[in-house]
Design a protein around this motif. Sequence first.
Motif, PDB file in Angstrom:
ATOM      1  N   GLY A  96     109.034 171.005 -14.837  1.00  0.00           N
ATOM      2  CA  GLY A  96     110.334 171.697 -14.888  1.00  0.00           C
ATOM      3  C   GLY A  96     111.294 171.385 -13.763  1.00  0.00           C
ATOM      4  O   GLY A  96     111.691 170.248 -13.591  1.00  0.00           O
ATOM      5  N   GLY A  97     111.653 172.407 -12.996  1.00  0.00           N
ATOM      6  CA  GLY A  97     112.694 172.228 -11.981  1.00  0.00           C
ATOM      7  C   GLY A  97     112.188 171.728 -10.637  1.00  0.00           C
ATOM      8  O   GLY A  97     112.927 171.758  -9.655  1.00  0.00           O
ATOM      9  N   GLY A 102     112.635 169.387 -18.553  1.00  0.00           N
ATOM     10  CA  GLY A 102     112.764 170.607 -19.348  1.00  0.00           C
ATOM     11  C   GLY A 102     111.491 170.879 -20.125  1.00  0.00           C
ATOM     12  O   GLY A 102     110.810 169.940 -20.586  1.00  0.00           O
ATOM     13  N   GLY A 162     112.955 162.529 -13.819  1.00  0.00           N
ATOM     14  CA  GLY A 162     113.630 163.710 -14.359  1.00  0.00           C
ATOM     15  C   GLY A 162     114.803 164.134 -13.514  1.00  0.00           C
ATOM     16  O   GLY A 162     115.123 163.518 -12.505  1.00  0.00           O
ATOM     17  N   ALA A 163     115.473 165.158 -13.984  1.00  0.00           N
ATOM     18  CA  ALA A 163     116.658 165.763 -13.360  1.00  0.00           C
ATOM     19  C   ALA A 163     117.878 164.845 -13.521  1.00  0.00           C
ATOM     20  O   ALA A 163     117.783 163.751 -14.096  1.00  0.00           O
ATOM     21  N   LYS A 164     119.012 165.331 -13.002  1.00  0.00           N
ATOM     22  CA  LYS A 164     120.272 164.594 -13.191  1.00  0.00           C
ATOM     23  C   LYS A 164     120.286 163.338 -12.311  1.00  0.00           C
ATOM     24  O   LYS A 164     119.576 163.286 -11.300  1.00  0.00           O
ATOM     25  N   ARG A 183     120.828 180.550 -17.382  1.00  0.00           N
ATOM     26  CA  ARG A 183     119.523 180.950 -17.902  1.00  0.00           C
ATOM     27  C   ARG A 183     119.559 182.281 -18.630  1.00  0.00           C
ATOM     28  O   ARG A 183     118.531 182.729 -19.144  1.00  0.00           O
ATOM     29  N   ALA A 218     109.954 165.941 -15.059  1.00  0.00           N
ATOM     30  CA  ALA A 218     110.739 167.184 -14.985  1.00  0.00           C
ATOM     31  C   ALA A 218     111.972 167.034 -15.862  1.00  0.00           C
ATOM     32  O   ALA A 218     113.064 166.724 -15.388  1.00  0.00           O
ATOM     33  N   GLY A 255     116.372 162.115 -15.844  1.00  0.00           N
ATOM     34  CA  GLY A 255     115.747 162.610 -17.077  1.00  0.00           C
ATOM     35  C   GLY A 255     116.681 162.744 -18.254  1.00  0.00           C
ATOM     36  O   GLY A 255     116.362 163.439 -19.224  1.00  0.00           O
ATOM     37  N   TYR A 256     117.852 162.099 -18.178  1.00  0.00           N
ATOM     38  CA  TYR A 256     118.819 162.250 -19.272  1.00  0.00           C
ATOM     39  C   TYR A 256     118.955 160.947 -20.049  1.00  0.00           C
ATOM     40  O   TYR A 256     119.999 160.304 -20.057  1.00  0.00           O
TER      41      TYR A 256
HETATM   42  N1  UDP Z   1     116.306 167.916 -17.455  1.00  0.00           N
HETATM   43  C1  UDP Z   1     116.278 166.566 -17.689  1.00  0.00           C
HETATM   44  N2  UDP Z   1     116.621 166.121 -18.933  1.00  0.00           N
HETATM   45  C2  UDP Z   1     116.993 166.957 -19.943  1.00  0.00           C
HETATM   46  C3  UDP Z   1     116.995 168.348 -19.691  1.00  0.00           C
HETATM   47  C4  UDP Z   1     116.633 168.804 -18.434  1.00  0.00           C
HETATM   48  O1  UDP Z   1     115.944 165.789 -16.807  1.00  0.00           O
HETATM   49  O2  UDP Z   1     117.286 166.471 -21.033  1.00  0.00           O
HETATM   50  C5  UDP Z   1     115.921 168.399 -16.124  1.00  0.00           C
HETATM   51  C6  UDP Z   1     116.917 169.317 -15.460  1.00  0.00           C
HETATM   52  O3  UDP Z   1     117.946 168.570 -14.834  1.00  0.00           O
HETATM   53  C7  UDP Z   1     116.031 169.996 -14.451  1.00  0.00           C
HETATM   54  C8  UDP Z   1     114.683 170.091 -15.176  1.00  0.00           C
HETATM   55  O4  UDP Z   1     114.760 169.169 -16.251  1.00  0.00           O
HETATM   56  O5  UDP Z   1     115.862 169.193 -13.320  1.00  0.00           O
HETATM   57  C9  UDP Z   1     114.366 171.458 -15.704  1.00  0.00           C
HETATM   58  O6  UDP Z   1     115.417 171.826 -16.533  1.00  0.00           O
HETATM   59  P1  UDP Z   1     115.609 173.285 -17.064  1.00  0.00           P
HETATM   60  O7  UDP Z   1     115.552 174.202 -15.896  1.00  0.00           O
HETATM   61  O8  UDP Z   1     116.794 173.323 -17.947  1.00  0.00           O
HETATM   62  O9  UDP Z   1     114.324 173.398 -17.975  1.00  0.00           O
HETATM   63  P2  UDP Z   1     113.069 174.377 -18.041  1.00  0.00           P
HETATM   64  O10 UDP Z   1     111.919 173.592 -17.477  1.00  0.00           O
HETATM   65  O11 UDP Z   1     113.381 175.618 -17.250  1.00  0.00           O
HETATM   66  O12 UDP Z   1     112.967 174.583 -19.493  1.00  0.00           O
END
Ligand code: UDP
Length: 258
Positions: A199-200, A175, A121-123, A233, A173, A148-149
């Motif tokens: 999540g994050g 979202g 996950g994450a960028k 957010r 992670a 995660g993209y």
């Molecule tokens: N993220 C990801 N792919 C996506 C959307 C989000 O990997 O398509 C990652 C984002 O980079 C972050 C984590 O997911 O590291 C949590 O993202 P965000 O805070 O937007 O989501 P939440 O869990 O708060 O809904």
Amino acid sequence: MSRPDLTPPPPSGKRLSLLNLPLDVVTLEQTLDRLGDWMFRAPRAPHTVVTLNPEIIVQARTHPEFVDAVQEADLVTADGVGIVWAARQLHRQEVPRAPGYDIVRGLMERHGPELRVFFLGAKPGVAEQAAQNAVRDFGVQVAGVHHGYFDPAEDQRVADLVGASRAHLVLTAMGAGRQEVFNQYWRQVLAAPVLIGCGGVIDVLAGTADLAPAWTRKLGVEFIWRVGLDRKRWNRAPRLVQFVRLVQVERRRLARQG
Ligand code: UDP
């Protein structure tokens, strides 16, 4: 602090229903014990963990696949004070919190070098940094990393990669919602004893996002800090309002039922 208006905590291990979603009454310590059993003592089998928050509950109203992913989860913990508040409102019961970050950190602290972790996950680049920091701080083994993209058409390729890594623990992670559905749908292919949507957490481990200050975490109100300080957010605040309304409506419905 005594709460004479509330019944005592329900026995641990009990599963409550919160707006049609399950919530397990477990402390952080009990969560770490149970996940430790799944990873190192029980016969190897996949388990999904959801850390429930208001955002998931609101999104689940319009996404039936989120509902299935949470209902079928092996463990559902209360991520924050919003869920604790809802359990008080709807069940008059105290539910302990076991937030995603505390679970992940607790597992790394407890199991260190015996733990193989996949960071999903994450960028791009962030999961690599999170993995390096986790090796430095806890001595864990890195089973693999992936950003995660990726397009849903790539899901199977990524799930195969994770499955081949023989990880004990997969941090997904991507979202809220997407990560829980991914873990549930691909659980047999991912095949790790613990698959947690968190999540994050990879951003925090990498140091690209700060953990909310300790005082907000202690009170369980870190969402105020996150929503308030992070412009991206701000659009989420209405979801919190919607969550409060949903709980109030449900409370009245339950009261009418007696
Ligand atoms: N993220 C990801 N792919 C996506 C959307 C989000 O990997 O398509 C990652 C984002 O980079 C972050 C984590 O997911 O590291 C949590 O993202 P965000 O805070 O937007 O989501 P939440 O869990 O708060 O809904």
